[in-house]
Design an enzyme around this catalytic site. Structure first.
Site, PDB file in Angstrom:
ATOM      1  CD  GLU A  36      -3.088  -1.002   0.279  1.00 23.39           C
ATOM      2  OE1 GLU A  36      -3.102  -0.053  -0.510  1.00 23.39           O
ATOM      3  OE2 GLU A  36      -3.945  -1.903   0.283  1.00 23.39           O
TER       4      GLU A  36
ATOM      5  NE  ARG B  49      -3.767   2.756  -0.814  1.00 20.96           N
ATOM      6  CZ  ARG B  49      -5.061   2.661  -0.512  1.00 20.96           C
ATOM      7  NH1 ARG B  49      -5.745   3.719  -0.206  1.00 20.96           N
ATOM      8  NH2 ARG B  49      -5.666   1.494  -0.497  1.00 20.96           N
TER       9      ARG B  49
ATOM     10  CD  GLU C 240     -11.106  -1.506  -8.552  1.00 17.14           C
ATOM     11  OE1 GLU C 240     -12.274  -1.194  -8.209  1.00 17.14           O
ATOM     12  OE2 GLU C 240     -10.125  -1.366  -7.796  1.00 17.14           O
TER      13      GLU C 240
HETATM   14  C1  DMJ Z   1      -6.476   0.498  -5.155  1.00 13.29           C
HETATM   15  O1  DMJ Z   1      -5.831   0.786  -3.973  1.00 13.29           O
HETATM   16  C2  DMJ Z   1      -5.559  -0.187  -6.103  1.00 13.29           C
HETATM   17  O2  DMJ Z   1      -6.122  -0.108  -7.376  1.00 13.29           O
HETATM   18  C3  DMJ Z   1      -5.275  -1.616  -5.730  1.00 13.29           C
HETATM   19  O3  DMJ Z   1      -4.539  -2.335  -6.700  1.00 13.29           O
HETATM   20  C4  DMJ Z   1      -6.539  -2.391  -5.463  1.00 13.29           C
HETATM   21  N1  DMJ Z   1      -7.680  -1.575  -5.544  1.00 13.29           N
HETATM   22  C5  DMJ Z   1      -7.705  -0.327  -4.855  1.00 13.29           C
HETATM   23  C6  DMJ Z   1      -8.941   0.460  -5.234  1.00 13.29           C
HETATM   24  O4  DMJ Z   1     -10.059  -0.306  -5.401  1.00 13.29           O
END
Ligand code: DMJ
Length: 567
Positions: free
Chosen positions: A133, A137, A453
């Protein structure tokens, strides 16, 4: 009997009309790009300003009850979760907006963030953070902000004689500092596969507290774009090498191609590289493994990753691809106890990135008409393209058929051969069944986190086809977010947005949480859906929608950065 025939015909055609007008034909929604762009710019600003006034610096923000908001490592300073994740969306709005006031507001906000990075942001935090994460991010957000500031923000400001340019190096310096705190994770297991968390101050890793201490397979295979880009920017190959080192043990120690048909179980032991459990899915903990195989190829043109992606997609078509009943919605099933056992017809909303991914894999970002004239166009790409459209349609239906027009976290498709089949016919089920009966929602899965998505795939399919139907779908979803996830909806100065506990009941039950991907991904993809000149061949989005520039092969050669392993 003959007198009954016209009645039957009338009945069947009204049913067909009802079905067509409700679930197939899009509503007539305004899709004027200027109107939609400005509307989304305002939503981005509203969400951002509310966060700035009531939660600034907090990594977890509750837009209704501000008092419970807190930082990510409970004991520590903010990681910049929401601020850094949102920054490149602000930069995109600054570059595309035609409204001078919005542009000026954005400039002010961007300058504030840059000051905050210089004066406050400090990654020397004595607390454990999740490596995946934090990479997608924070590291991703810093690198894309560096890229967009260098190439767009400063450039545009100079060309309009606006003297406000930013010292973009601050973002790169923070990225290097953060990456240096994360890379000890790769060397603390025998294989180079990292454990799930690391202490940013001490560099000690921490294994997952559940699932026998295994790491999620998608987590350690979704670090490569970020670390490779950092090697390209710094000329230091260590980031590239560490991130790439996870693949060889994963493929070799599991005989992944032959024994699993290139489809990964969702947990892996870092010290052996072997899989734990046989649970295979393209939803949580599996999804971005597939995404980063293709995206590494699109980013650096390393052909090994296209080959691995190809094998994985062929495996997916053989083992996971299914259709719902009665309307044959194409979906991707799960194999909870291995490839040769019964499938589950549950599909996470997370899987909805697959339509966009298959479309990018087929055309590499150029329009479908042009792609079909290329010498590399072939049968597999044509099939991928058809599947991309089918899956995106299914995901759109997951919104279109619900009372709010918003999708849940998970749906279960009506598939007579799946493990869940009997629930669709059971009289006392507490599942919500969709009007066409193609899918259901379990009570505990009815939350909506404002995930990106589906709109990600819709945005990609729009730019590849220029078919306005995709803008229509995106506009409908946007309208439903506005209608059902806003707070203080009638007070222009207070309005903001939250994720939902329940997207079936109206009025919706609010969750009181701002997911950082609402600005970072969902609103960004919706915004890019309405930008006419957005070019999918110029950038690759990391899994958190942070754009990195497609890398010139000559530059890689000059830096001596090449694929360091083979199968
Ligand atoms: C995001 O943090 C990223 O796209 C991750 O790969 C999985 N999905 C969440 C959002 O839905």
């Amino acid at each position: 009997m003959p007198r009954l025939v016209p009645l039957i015909v009338l009945f069947v055609s009204s049913l067909a009309y009802y079905y067509y007008s409700n679930f197939v034909k899009p509503n007539r929604t305004n899709i004027d790009p200027e109107f939609r762009s400005e509307q989304i710019e305002n939503i981005i600003l509203q969400t951002w300003i509310d966060y700035k006034l009531n939660g600034w610096g907090k990594d977890i923000y509750h837009p209704i009850n501000h008092r419970k908001s807190r930082n990510m490592p409970i004991s520590g300073e903010p990681l910049g979760w929401i601020i850094i994740d949102a920054l490149d969306t602000l930069l995109y709005v600054h570059s595309y907006s035609k409204n001078q006031t919005i542009k000026e507001n954005m400039q002010q906000e961007i300058e504030n963030v840059a000051d905050w990075c210089i004066n406050t942001l400090n990654y020397d935090i004595d607390a454990n953070v999740n490596i995946f994460e934090t990479t997608i991010r924070m590291l991703g957000g810093l690198l894309s902000s560096y890229y967009l500031t260098e190439t767009t923000y400063n450039h545009n400001n100079r060309s309009t004689n606006n003297n406000s340019t930013l010292d973009s190096k601050i973002f790169l310096e923070k990225a290097i500092d953060l990456a240096n705190r994360l890379i000890p994770a790769f060397s603390q297991s025998t294989t180079g596969i990292p454990y799930s968390s690391i202490n940013l101050h001490s560099g000690h890793v921490k294994r997952n507290h559940a699932n026998m201490g295994t790491s999620s397979t998608a987590e350690f295979t979704t670090l490569q774009l970020e670390f490779k880009y950092l090697s390209i920017l710094t000329g230091d190959d260590k980031y590239w090498k560490y991130a790439e080192s996870v693949y060889e043990p994963l493929y070799t120690n599991n005989n992944l191609i032959d024994s699993y048909d290139s489809l990964i179980p969702i947990y892996t032991f870092p010290n052996t590289g072997k899989f734990y459990t046989r649970n295979i899915r393209m939803g949580s903990r599996g999804d971005s493994f597939y995404e980063y195989l293709l995206k590494q190829y699109l980013f650096t043109h390393e052909t090994l990753y296209y080959q691995l992606y190809r094998k994985a997609m062929d495996g997916m078509k053989r083992h996971l691809l299914r259709q719902s009943s009665p309307n044959k919605l194409v979906y991707i099933a799960e194999r909870p106890i291995g490839l040769n056992n019964i499938h589950s017809s549950k599909m996470d909303h997370l899987v909805c990135f697959m339509g966009g991914l298959l479309a990018m894999g087929a055309t590499e970002g150029i329009t479908i008409n042009k792609a079909r004239t290329m010498d590399w166009w072939n049968y597999e790409r044509e099939q991928d393209w058809l599947l991309a459209q089918e899956l995106t349609y299914t995901c759109y239906q997951m919104y279109k058929q619900t009372p709010t027009g918003l999708a849940p976290e998970i749906v279960v498709f009506n598939d007579p051969e799946s493990v869940e089949a009997h629930r669709f016919n059971s009289k006392n089920t507490n599942w919500w069944i969709s009007p066409t009966k193609d899918f259901a929602i379990k009570p505990l899965d009815a939350h909506n986190l404002q995930r990106p998505e589906t709109v990600e795939s819709i945005m990609i399919l729009y730019h590849i086809t220029k078919d306005k139907k995709y803008r229509q779908w995106g506009a409908e979803i946007l309208d439903n977010f506005i209608k059902h996830s806003c707070i203080h909806c009638d007070e222009p100065n207070l309005i903001t947005y939250t994720s939902l506990d329940n997207m079936i009941q109206i009025p919706t039950k609010k969750k009181d949480n701002l997911e950082s991907f609402w600005i970072a991904e969902t609103l960004k993809y919706l915004y890019l859906l309405f930008q006419d000149d957005f070019d999918l061949t110029k950038v690759v989005f990391n899994t958190e929608a942070h754009p990195f520039p497609v890398i010139n092969e000559e530059l890689l050669k000059k830096l001596n950065l090449t694929t360091g392993w083979n199968i």
